[in-house]
Design a protein around this motif. Structure first.
Motif, PDB file in Angstrom:
ATOM      1  N   PRO A   1      -4.713   0.868 -10.654  1.00 56.05           N
ATOM      2  CA  PRO A   1      -3.915  -0.195 -10.017  1.00 56.05           C
ATOM      3  C   PRO A   1      -4.980  -0.713  -8.930  1.00 56.05           C
ATOM      4  CG  PRO A   1      -2.923   1.870  -9.375  1.00 56.05           C
ATOM      5  CD  PRO A   1      -3.948   2.219 -10.248  1.00 56.05           C
ATOM      6  N   LEU A   2      -6.219   0.064  -8.390  1.00 63.48           N
ATOM      7  CA  LEU A   2      -7.020  -0.534  -7.647  1.00 63.48           C
ATOM      8  C   LEU A   2      -8.243  -1.325  -8.067  1.00 63.48           C
ATOM      9  CD1 LEU A   2      -6.907   2.611  -5.375  1.00 63.48           C
ATOM     10  CD2 LEU A   2      -5.504   0.704  -5.138  1.00 63.48           C
ATOM     11  N   LEU A   3      -8.730  -0.901  -9.326  1.00 62.36           N
ATOM     12  CA  LEU A   3     -10.006  -1.468  -9.666  1.00 62.36           C
ATOM     13  C   LEU A   3     -10.088  -2.118 -10.984  1.00 62.36           C
ATOM     14  CD1 LEU A   3     -12.106   1.910  -8.715  1.00 62.36           C
ATOM     15  CD2 LEU A   3     -11.645  -0.277  -7.099  1.00 62.36           C
ATOM     16  N   HIS A   4     -10.411  -2.994 -11.187  1.00 57.62           N
ATOM     17  CA  HIS A   4     -10.450  -3.916 -12.224  1.00 57.62           C
ATOM     18  C   HIS A   4     -11.960  -4.412 -12.830  1.00 57.62           C
ATOM     19  CE1 HIS A   4      -6.317  -5.996 -11.884  1.00 57.62           C
ATOM     20  NE2 HIS A   4      -6.268  -4.572 -11.370  1.00 57.62           N
TER      21      HIS A   4
ATOM     22  N   GLN B   1      -2.318  -4.956  -9.013  1.00 62.72           N
ATOM     23  CA  GLN B   1      -3.333  -5.634  -8.046  1.00 62.72           C
ATOM     24  C   GLN B   1      -4.036  -6.861  -8.903  1.00 62.72           C
ATOM     25  OE1 GLN B   1      -4.734  -4.192  -5.039  1.00 62.72           O
ATOM     26  NE2 GLN B   1      -2.461  -3.936  -5.380  1.00 62.72           N
TER      27      GLN B   1
ATOM     28  N   ASP C   1     -17.260  -1.708  -9.784  1.00 59.73           N
ATOM     29  CA  ASP C   1     -16.508  -0.895  -8.938  1.00 59.73           C
ATOM     30  C   ASP C   1     -16.693   0.750  -9.297  1.00 59.73           C
ATOM     31  OD1 ASP C   1     -15.663  -3.017  -7.405  1.00 59.73           O
ATOM     32  OD2 ASP C   1     -13.869  -3.204  -8.489  1.00 59.73           O
TER      33      ASP C   1
ATOM     34  N   SER D   1       3.565   1.094  -4.276  1.00 60.61           N
ATOM     35  CA  SER D   1       3.635   2.329  -4.901  1.00 60.61           C
ATOM     36  C   SER D   1       4.423   2.174  -6.144  1.00 60.61           C
ATOM     37  CB  SER D   1       4.479   3.495  -4.297  1.00 60.61           C
ATOM     38  OG  SER D   1       5.780   3.264  -4.030  1.00 60.61           O
TER      39      SER D   1
ATOM     40  N   ILE E   1      -0.669  -1.426  -0.428  1.00 56.55           N
ATOM     41  CA  ILE E   1      -0.708  -1.288  -1.865  1.00 56.55           C
ATOM     42  C   ILE E   1       0.710  -0.883  -2.298  1.00 56.55           C
ATOM     43  CG2 ILE E   1      -1.504  -0.110  -4.235  1.00 56.55           C
ATOM     44  CD1 ILE E   1      -4.209   0.194  -2.443  1.00 56.55           C
TER      45      ILE E   1
ATOM     46  N   LYS F   1      -7.525   5.196 -10.959  1.00 57.36           N
ATOM     47  CA  LYS F   1      -7.460   4.275  -9.933  1.00 57.36           C
ATOM     48  C   LYS F   1      -7.291   3.030 -10.673  1.00 57.36           C
ATOM     49  CE  LYS F   1     -10.277   6.771  -7.116  1.00 57.36           C
ATOM     50  NZ  LYS F   1      -9.838   6.793  -5.709  1.00 57.36           N
TER      51      LYS F   1
END
Length: 276
Positions: free
Chosen positions: A186-189, A248, A193, A4, A2, A184
């Protein structure tokens, strides 16, 4: 791996420190865009000139200028005259959820309030000075004194705000979600989740957010992604492909479509409005 974020996150509180106040550094300088991790900031600029970027807004300083920054908000300064004032930082744990529930409720009532320009209330400056003295000369009553002053300060802010938020009702599930969302992004859309992390169903999470804020969890997720996109478009040199990777998205073309759907313009057009 991922990628930064090029936007730094600062933590000016020590690991066990819950509260801190100091005078504003009397320096003419431009700070770099950054976010603050896990704490609120109350800032009073009594004297000085220049500009204060908060997210995508560039405010011209109008003294006495007051700012209330929430955890995770991006900002930076560009002073053209030496500033004088105070910076107060505190974590939510500083406010006892049982004994100081009034303060927590006042913070929630402030909603989206970020700034009060030209706040010509002499008592506010004195409150900051008294809190600073209590902090610098601690005794058995200092913490109670500081929290008492905070209650007065937040009451004054609430009275000054022309449109106090109506979303101050307690809703732990939505509050936890919004806190997770800022960490969170950038990770979860997907709502699912976050629901899994919070050990609930997507339906319950959407309902909780709708009840507290009038917006679904999905709408909050989209807003946070757009906010993070705007932060990186305006405050970094990254190209659109790099920003899409950071947030992401599967590919840059989908990111461009997503951004245009929610803002009415492409990332290039948005950047062009500010920088030509």
């Amino acid at each position: 791996m991922i990628p930064s974020s090029p936007i730094s996150t600062k933590n000016k509180l020590e690991s066990q420190e819950l509260f801190k106040i100091s005078r504003f550094k009397p320096l003419i300088k431009k700070t770099k865009p950054h976010k603050h991790e896990g704490y609120f900031e109350l800032i009073l600029i009594a004297e000085g000139e220049g500009f204060h970027w908060i997210e995508t807004e560039n405010y011209q300083i109008q003294t006495p200028d007051f700012y209330f920054l929430k955890p995770g908000q991006l900002h930076f300064w560009q002073f053209t005259a030496i500033p004088k004032g105070y910076v107060m930082m505190f974590k939510e744990e500083f406010i006892d959820a049982v004994k100081e529930v009034k303060i927590l409720h006042q913070i929630q009532q402030m909603g989206e309030l970020t700034r009060i320009p030209a706040w010509k209330d002499t008592i506010v400056g004195q409150i900051f000075e008294d809190i600073l003295l209590a902090y610098q000369n601690p005794d058995q009553y200092s913490e109670d004194l500081i929290k008492g002053y905070l209650r007065v300060l937040f009451s004054k802010i609430a009275n000054h705000a022309s449109e106090p938020s109506t979303s101050g009702k307690e809703n732990p599930l939505c509050d936890k979600f919004l806190s997770l969302l800022s960490q969170k992004y950038p990770l979860l859309h997907r709502v699912a989740d976050y629901a899994e992390l919070l050990q609930t169903s997507p339906q319950n999470l959407n309902q909780a957010c709708k009840k507290k804020t009038g917006r679904t969890a999905s709408e909050h997720i989209n807003s946070q992604l757009i906010l993070e996109a705007k932060r990186n478009i305006l405050h970094t040199d990254q190209n659109i492909n790099q920003i899409a990777d950071l947030l992401q998205f599967n590919d840059a073309s989908y990111f461009v479509k997503f951004f245009k759907k929610h803002t009415g313009e492409t990332p290039h057009q948005f950047r062009g409005r500010y920088f030509g």
